[in-house]
Design an enzyme around this catalytic site. Structure first.
Site, PDB file in Angstrom:
ATOM      1  N   SER A  62      55.940 -47.124 -20.810  1.00  0.00           N
ATOM      2  CA  SER A  62      55.825 -46.224 -20.078  1.00  0.00           C
ATOM      3  C   SER A  62      54.980 -46.722 -18.782  1.00  0.00           C
ATOM      4  O   SER A  62      54.710 -46.580 -17.912  1.00  0.00           O
ATOM      5  CB  SER A  62      53.894 -46.352 -20.977  1.00  0.00           C
ATOM      6  OG  SER A  62      54.122 -45.836 -22.247  1.00  0.00           O
ATOM      7  N   HIS A  66      48.568 -52.709 -17.398  1.00  0.00           N
ATOM      8  CA  HIS A  66      47.194 -52.686 -17.880  1.00  0.00           C
ATOM      9  C   HIS A  66      46.660 -53.494 -17.339  1.00  0.00           C
ATOM     10  O   HIS A  66      47.037 -54.419 -16.247  1.00  0.00           O
ATOM     11  CB  HIS A  66      47.537 -53.037 -19.792  1.00  0.00           C
ATOM     12  CG  HIS A  66      48.982 -52.323 -19.971  1.00  0.00           C
ATOM     13  ND1 HIS A  66      47.847 -50.940 -20.889  1.00  0.00           N
ATOM     14  CD2 HIS A  66      50.057 -52.161 -20.313  1.00  0.00           C
ATOM     15  CE1 HIS A  66      49.141 -50.496 -21.373  1.00  0.00           C
ATOM     16  NE2 HIS A  66      50.284 -51.546 -21.262  1.00  0.00           N
ATOM     17  N   VAL A 189      75.517 -63.016 -27.171  1.00  0.00           N
ATOM     18  CA  VAL A 189      75.009 -64.075 -28.147  1.00  0.00           C
ATOM     19  C   VAL A 189      75.120 -63.984 -28.817  1.00  0.00           C
ATOM     20  O   VAL A 189      74.968 -62.866 -29.721  1.00  0.00           O
ATOM     21  CB  VAL A 189      73.970 -64.565 -27.659  1.00  0.00           C
ATOM     22  CG1 VAL A 189      73.960 -66.156 -28.544  1.00  0.00           C
ATOM     23  CG2 VAL A 189      73.761 -65.302 -26.778  1.00  0.00           C
ATOM     24  N   LYS A 269      48.945 -47.387 -28.802  1.00  0.00           N
ATOM     25  CA  LYS A 269      47.648 -47.178 -27.625  1.00  0.00           C
ATOM     26  C   LYS A 269      48.240 -45.480 -27.920  1.00  0.00           C
ATOM     27  O   LYS A 269      46.990 -44.535 -27.515  1.00  0.00           O
ATOM     28  CB  LYS A 269      48.260 -47.069 -26.376  1.00  0.00           C
ATOM     29  CG  LYS A 269      47.923 -49.170 -26.133  1.00  0.00           C
ATOM     30  CD  LYS A 269      48.012 -49.476 -24.647  1.00  0.00           C
ATOM     31  CE  LYS A 269      47.873 -50.853 -24.622  1.00  0.00           C
ATOM     32  NZ  LYS A 269      48.911 -52.028 -25.873  1.00  0.00           N
ATOM     33  N   ARG A 330      60.640 -50.985 -29.050  1.00  0.00           N
ATOM     34  CA  ARG A 330      59.652 -51.892 -29.110  1.00  0.00           C
ATOM     35  C   ARG A 330      59.867 -53.303 -29.856  1.00  0.00           C
ATOM     36  O   ARG A 330      60.427 -52.679 -30.799  1.00  0.00           O
ATOM     37  CB  ARG A 330      58.157 -51.011 -29.101  1.00  0.00           C
ATOM     38  CG  ARG A 330      58.456 -50.405 -28.009  1.00  0.00           C
ATOM     39  CD  ARG A 330      56.537 -50.041 -27.953  1.00  0.00           C
ATOM     40  NE  ARG A 330      55.718 -49.379 -29.026  1.00  0.00           N
ATOM     41  CZ  ARG A 330      55.756 -47.602 -28.924  1.00  0.00           C
ATOM     42  NH1 ARG A 330      56.597 -47.258 -28.377  1.00  0.00           N
ATOM     43  NH2 ARG A 330      55.118 -47.688 -30.554  1.00  0.00           N
ATOM     44  N   ILE A 355      57.764 -59.229 -27.469  1.00  0.00           N
ATOM     45  CA  ILE A 355      57.311 -59.428 -26.350  1.00  0.00           C
ATOM     46  C   ILE A 355      56.885 -57.875 -26.142  1.00  0.00           C
ATOM     47  O   ILE A 355      58.168 -56.634 -25.747  1.00  0.00           O
ATOM     48  CB  ILE A 355      57.599 -59.760 -24.877  1.00  0.00           C
ATOM     49  CG1 ILE A 355      58.148 -60.977 -25.663  1.00  0.00           C
ATOM     50  CG2 ILE A 355      56.688 -59.580 -23.871  1.00  0.00           C
ATOM     51  CD1 ILE A 355      56.775 -62.291 -25.097  1.00  0.00           C
ATOM     52  N   CYS A 423      72.709 -37.008  -4.136  1.00  0.00           N
ATOM     53  CA  CYS A 423      71.723 -36.336  -4.994  1.00  0.00           C
ATOM     54  C   CYS A 423      70.942 -35.577  -4.356  1.00  0.00           C
ATOM     55  O   CYS A 423      69.703 -36.088  -3.361  1.00  0.00           O
ATOM     56  CB  CYS A 423      71.150 -37.649  -5.540  1.00  0.00           C
ATOM     57  SG  CYS A 423      70.312 -36.925  -7.067  1.00  0.00           S
ATOM     58  N   CYS A 425      68.436 -33.461  -5.230  1.00  0.00           N
ATOM     59  CA  CYS A 425      66.996 -33.826  -6.038  1.00  0.00           C
ATOM     60  C   CYS A 425      66.495 -34.538  -5.117  1.00  0.00           C
ATOM     61  O   CYS A 425      64.695 -34.939  -5.443  1.00  0.00           O
ATOM     62  CB  CYS A 425      67.258 -33.658  -8.126  1.00  0.00           C
ATOM     63  SG  CYS A 425      68.147 -31.842  -8.671  1.00  0.00           S
ATOM     64  N   CYS A 458      68.418 -31.858 -12.081  1.00  0.00           N
ATOM     65  CA  CYS A 458      69.379 -31.483 -13.188  1.00  0.00           C
ATOM     66  C   CYS A 458      69.373 -32.275 -13.649  1.00  0.00           C
ATOM     67  O   CYS A 458      70.806 -32.154 -14.295  1.00  0.00           O
ATOM     68  CB  CYS A 458      70.451 -30.573 -11.529  1.00  0.00           C
ATOM     69  SG  CYS A 458      71.001 -31.556 -10.554  1.00  0.00           S
TER      70      CYS A 458
END
Length: 505
Positions: A62, A66, A189, A269, A330, A355, A423, A425, A458
């Protein structure tokens, strides 16, 4: 010279390729730790199985820094989140990554939600979060006119911020590399190297050879429990949890000025709404526990959940403004907290595992803490001598679109490639793409991460072929060798004329 063995008993011979510390994982935790370690006279290597960084959860999240009210006082998360928030604000200028201090709202719809907001307010104050207050629904809508009329109260946290998570990971790792850290991508690894009696770490085995180091840090994200198993640590496990998102066009980015949350549930959340660092609108994520650590698919049901949850907060979000959907996985640990420790056995093994949120926010504080832990407990294996040549700042590739006109002209005069828009856009120039390749981009996704070429409306439909052409030219290879994100993700298989009539030959 001692014999070395893998954790399953296989014997290997020692080579001369050695480091003082090896970090497994080049996400935000690995990158911040690499940068922190680069301030010392140490040989540090970072390995990651991905072809580009960031990957995994550091890439698909996101992008929220925080404030620190959401975690129960006394937990590791509650300790590191507010500290990480402060560190990002201190480091944004010297490391040149984009951070917008927009603030955040946790929205409540009824009296039960208000009780929860009061709990979060108390937690936040105990965690040392400044400026927290509960607003009425009308006070919220005075600040955020598009907020739902159904919202009765909101917890306002002014230190909540939006970050360009791609730039942040690159910034920490780029600065670490400038100070001597070595990064090895597409390096997975496969085992740990242990002393013959299993008492200490000696290095790792990868698909590209062996890396020797007396200290190995496990920052492998969703795979961190698998790396821990190689060291004999079965104290935790990861429940991979997929979250789906939409990114909306910049034309609706102003629907939210700050970061919107609903009151959290047992699943997390919940669906959030927020402007991105580049003025798009980001909505999501869902929360789906799965067995796969790599499945980043999106679903009709999941994306409908995203839309429904987002419109509960900001009702006027138009679905026809969606430009892409994505998901991330996650590292949800069963411990419900970060796993940060230096193992007693094998000596030299360090966990920075599990984490998840607020993991991105906490990462700079985690890095500082890990260095102090290693100084305290592993000084017999590694000597932490400050490096007087350490350079604490770096500059990102010029962000051409946001530059003043006179600066654009100056850049184009000094290098005509900055006058060539690739680019449309995102107004990304050939000069930016060439600089990204010089700094390590090897794939189309890597160029997008560095420059945002292909991140617009695009989604690379216009600039994609030109990006492939520039990559091939700068890397001295055929366009058919260029991939989207490494591995077998090639765009081209040959020239059209070689395939047009193949079925008839």
């Amino acid at each position: 010279m001692p014999h070395l063995s893998t954790h399953d008993g296989g014997v290997l011979e020692l080579t001369d390729k050695t480091y003082d510390i090896l970090i497994v994982g080049a996400g935000i935790v690995g990158a911040t730790l690499a940068r922190e370690l680069s301030a010392y006279a140490l040989r540090v290597a970072v390995v990651d199985k991905a072809a580009d960084i960031p990957s995994g959860a550091s890439r698909a999240n996101s992008a929220m820094i925080h404030a620190g009210y959401d975690d129960q006082p006394g937990t590791i998360k509650a300790d590191f989140c507010p500290r990480g928030n402060r560190l990002y604000r201190e480091l944004a200028d010297p490391l040149d990554f984009t951070l917008r201090e927009c603030g955040s709202y946790v929205c409540g719809f009824d009296s039960q939600d208000l009780k929860h907001l009061e709990k979060l307010l108390d937690q936040g104050r105990r965690n040392g979060v400044p400026g927290l207050e509960i607003l009425s629904g009308d006070e919220l809508r005075a600040k955020e006119p598009e907020a739902s009329a159904e919202i009765a109260h909101a917890l306002w946290a002014p230190t909540g911020s939006i970050i360009n998570n791609f730039e942040a990971v690159l910034a920490f790792m780029d600065n670490a590399q400038q100070n001597g850290v070595e990064l090895f991508l597409e390096t997975e690894v496969r085992d740990l190297l242990l002393a013959d009696d299993g008492s200490e770490i000696v290095g790792v085995v990868t698909n590209r050879g062996r890396f020797f180091a007396p200290v190995v840090v496990n920052a492998a994200g969703v795979n961190s429990d698998l790396i821990a198993r190689m060291a004999g640590d079965e104290s935790f496990f990861i429940r991979p949890t997929r979250g789906e998102y939409y990114i909306m066009d910049k034309r609706v980015g102003s629907l939210a000025r700050g970061f919107f949350f609903a009151c959290p549930t047992a699943k997390g959340k919940g669906i959030t709404v927020a402007p991105t660092a580049e003025n798009n609108l980001l909505i999501g994520p869902t929360s789906t526990v799965q067995t796969s650590r790599d499945d980043t698919s999106t679903t009709v049901m999941g994306l409908q959940e995203v839309i429904d949850g987002a419109r509960r907060l900001i009702p006027r979000i138009p679905l026809n403004m969606a430009i892409t959907a994505f998901s991330g996985v996650r590292a949800n640990a069963n411990t419900k907290d970060f796993i940060i420790d230096v193992a007693a056995t094998p000596r030299g093994f360090v966990n920075a595992a599990g984490i998840k949120s607020p993991g991105f926010t906490s990462a700079p504080a985690i890095a500082c803490h890990l260095v102090e832990l290693m100084k305290e407990r592993l000084s017999d294996r590694v000597s932490f001598v400050p490096d007087p040549t350490f350079v604490p700042e770096r500059r990102h590739i010029p962000r051409f679109e946001s530059l003043p006109t006179e600066e654009k002209i100056r850049l184009a005069d000094s290098d005509p490639r900055y006058a060539q828009i690739v680019c449309r856009c995102e107004m990304v120039t050939e000069g930016q793409i060439v600089e990204a390749i010089a700094r390590g981009a090897r794939t189309v996704a890597g160029v997008k991460i560095w420059t945002r070429a292909g991140a617009g409306r695009c989604q690379g439909g216009f600039c994609g072929p030109r990006v492939i052409q520039i990559l091939a030219r700068e890397l001295g290879c055929s366009p058919e060798e260029i991939t989207r994100h490494g591995g077998h993700s090639r765009y081209l298989v040959g020239k059209t004329k070689d395939y047009w009539f193949r079925g008839e030959k």
